[in-house]
Design a protein around this motif. Structure first.
Motif, short mmCIF file in Angstrom:
data_model
loop_
_atom_site.label_atom_id
_atom_site.label_comp_id
_atom_site.label_asym_id
_atom_site.label_seq_id
_atom_site.Cartn_x
_atom_site.Cartn_y
_atom_site.Cartn_z
N MET A 192 0.83 -1.20 0.00
CA MET A 192 0.00 0.00 0.00
C MET A 192 0.87 1.26 0.00
N ILE A 193 1.91 1.27 0.82
CA ILE A 193 2.76 2.46 0.93
C ILE A 193 3.59 2.65 -0.34
N VAL A 194 4.09 1.57 -0.92
CA VAL A 194 4.87 1.70 -2.16
C VAL A 194 4.02 2.29 -3.27
N GLU A 195 2.76 1.89 -3.35
CA GLU A 195 1.86 2.43 -4.37
C GLU A 195 1.70 3.94 -4.19
N GLN A 196 1.54 4.39 -2.96
CA GLN A 196 1.43 5.83 -2.71
C GLN A 196 2.74 6.55 -2.99
N TRP A 197 3.85 5.93 -2.58
CA TRP A 197 5.17 6.53 -2.76
C TRP A 197 5.47 6.75 -4.24
N GLN A 198 5.04 5.84 -5.09
CA GLN A 198 5.29 5.95 -6.52
C GLN A 198 4.76 7.28 -7.07
N GLN A 199 3.62 7.71 -6.60
CA GLN A 199 3.02 8.96 -7.08
C GLN A 199 3.86 10.16 -6.67
N TYR A 200 4.33 10.17 -5.44
CA TYR A 200 5.17 11.28 -4.97
C TYR A 200 6.52 11.28 -5.69
N LEU A 201 7.07 10.10 -5.92
CA LEU A 201 8.36 9.99 -6.61
C LEU A 201 8.28 10.56 -8.01
N ALA A 202 7.20 10.27 -8.72
CA ALA A 202 7.05 10.78 -10.08
C ALA A 202 7.13 12.30 -10.12
N GLU A 203 6.57 12.94 -9.10
CA GLU A 203 6.60 14.40 -9.05
C GLU A 203 8.02 14.93 -8.86
#
Length: 360
Positions: A192-203
């Protein structure tokens, strides 16, 4: 918490340092060996209980001295640590002794950004797993307790594997059950956290490496389709032979994928450094979204980042509400960035273990 006051005693060549009225950005400059990185080391020691330069207290406690002490104050809290040469420590929060380092870690979320290091990408699964679990600790409320239960079960199972040669599957059954129960919970939390982290990383990649696409590929450490309990039972003979537990979240990895292949293989050294910065900035952004402010240690900022990357990094940290402690050989370049971005800061000169505020 943001640190307004910092006292350091007997950490390397810092005999007695007292810093007050610290700002959102604090810049330490001086010659190599002057003690500026030791200031960051002391803050790291307070927040995490360990140095980022050595595992041995005798290497950072001043020679022939029995201990080192670090104290910090914010508008609302006072925290302190005494570290003995033996490795034992006393931790205090607002004058009261506390039992675990985790209480300080929650109060003082800390990120070390070292542009010289590419360990997270190049040196196996452990540093990537640690990076993920730092984020888990601060944004997933149930992670710490789940990890504690899992770790205890793993320790007991491994102890049994090492101490007895004629084990049966039945002997391992209670530990298999507990390990699989908490291991499956950890796995779901991490997904769950990795999925959320992916969005922040893209930014953050858009700012630092706009032409690079990175996918976070979380690998469970066991065959998640069949479940951890199935792996523990099916491969118990391998565990008997090797005398440790082969499968579980303690063996997980976080691979960094590009369209051309794994990041550790295809990226240049410069790209790897910027990727590590993007990974940590995106974590800080996740904490910021949870109303948690991060203290950032930025060691040797001007060493290998060009001027554009330096300014983008400083600007992003300011945007995320971080308090930043910077070491540099080129303080004039850092001051230029801070002035251009209208960021409040304090400037300190470090010389032979003495830290002196420079009037601007």
């Amino acid at each position: 918490m943001h640190i307004t006051r910092l006292n350091i005693q007997r950490v390397r060549n810092l005999e007695a340092v007292a810093l007050q009225e610290l700002q959102p950005f604090n810049v330490f400059y001086g010659a190599n060996g002057s003690g500026k990185t030791s200031v960051l080391e002391a803050i790291h020691l307070l927040a995490t209980g360990r140095s980022f330069r050595t595992h041995m207290p005798k290497h950072y406690i001043q020679q022939s001295k029995p201990d080192a002490i670090v104290f910090a104050q914010s508008p609302s809290d006072k925290i302190g640590m005494q570290k003995l040469i033996s490795g034992e420590q006393t931790i205090k929060l607002n004058g009261d002794n506390i039992a675990t380092q985790g209480q300080l870690a929650r109060l003082l979320p800390l990120q070390l950004i070292d542009p010289l290091s590419t360990d997270i990408i190049d040196h196996g699964a452990k540093p990537r797993r640690q990076l993920l679990d730092w984020l888990m600790f601060h944004v997933e409320p149930d992670f710490y307790h789940t990890w504690q239960y899992y770790s205890r079960a793993l320790k007991q199972r491994n102890s049994l594997l090492k101490s007895q040669r004629n084990l049966s599957l039945q002997d391992l059954e209670p530990w298999n059950q507990m390990l699989s129960q908490y291991g499956e919970i950890l796995h779901q939390q991490r997904l769950m956290i990795v999925e959320q982290w992916q969005q922040y990383l893209a930014e953050d990649l858009q700012h630092l490496l706009p032409d690079l696409e990175i996918k976070l590929d979380y690998q469970a450490g066991f065959h998640s389709e069949q479940g951890l309990l199935n792996d523990l039972i099916s491969h118990h003979q391998k565990d008997f032979d090797r005398r440790y537990t082969e499968y579980g979240p303690h063996r997980a990895d976080l691979r960094l994928k590009t369209p051309m292949g794994d990041a550790d293989v295809v990226l240049s050294r410069g790209q790897k450094k910027l990727l590590i910065i993007a990974l940590k900035l995106s974590q800080i952004a996740m904490l910021h979204a949870c109303d948690k402010e991060t203290v950032v240690l930025l060691d040797d900022l001007t060493a290998e980042l060009d001027l554009t990357a330096q300014q983008r990094l400083i600007g992003r940290l300011s945007q995320l509400g971080s308090q930043v402690f910077i070491t540099t050989l080129d303080h004039e370049a850092v001051q230029t960035h801070l002035h251009d971005l209208s960021i409040s800061y304090q400037l300190f000169k470090v010389e032979n273990g003495e830290v002196r505020l420079v009037t601007q």
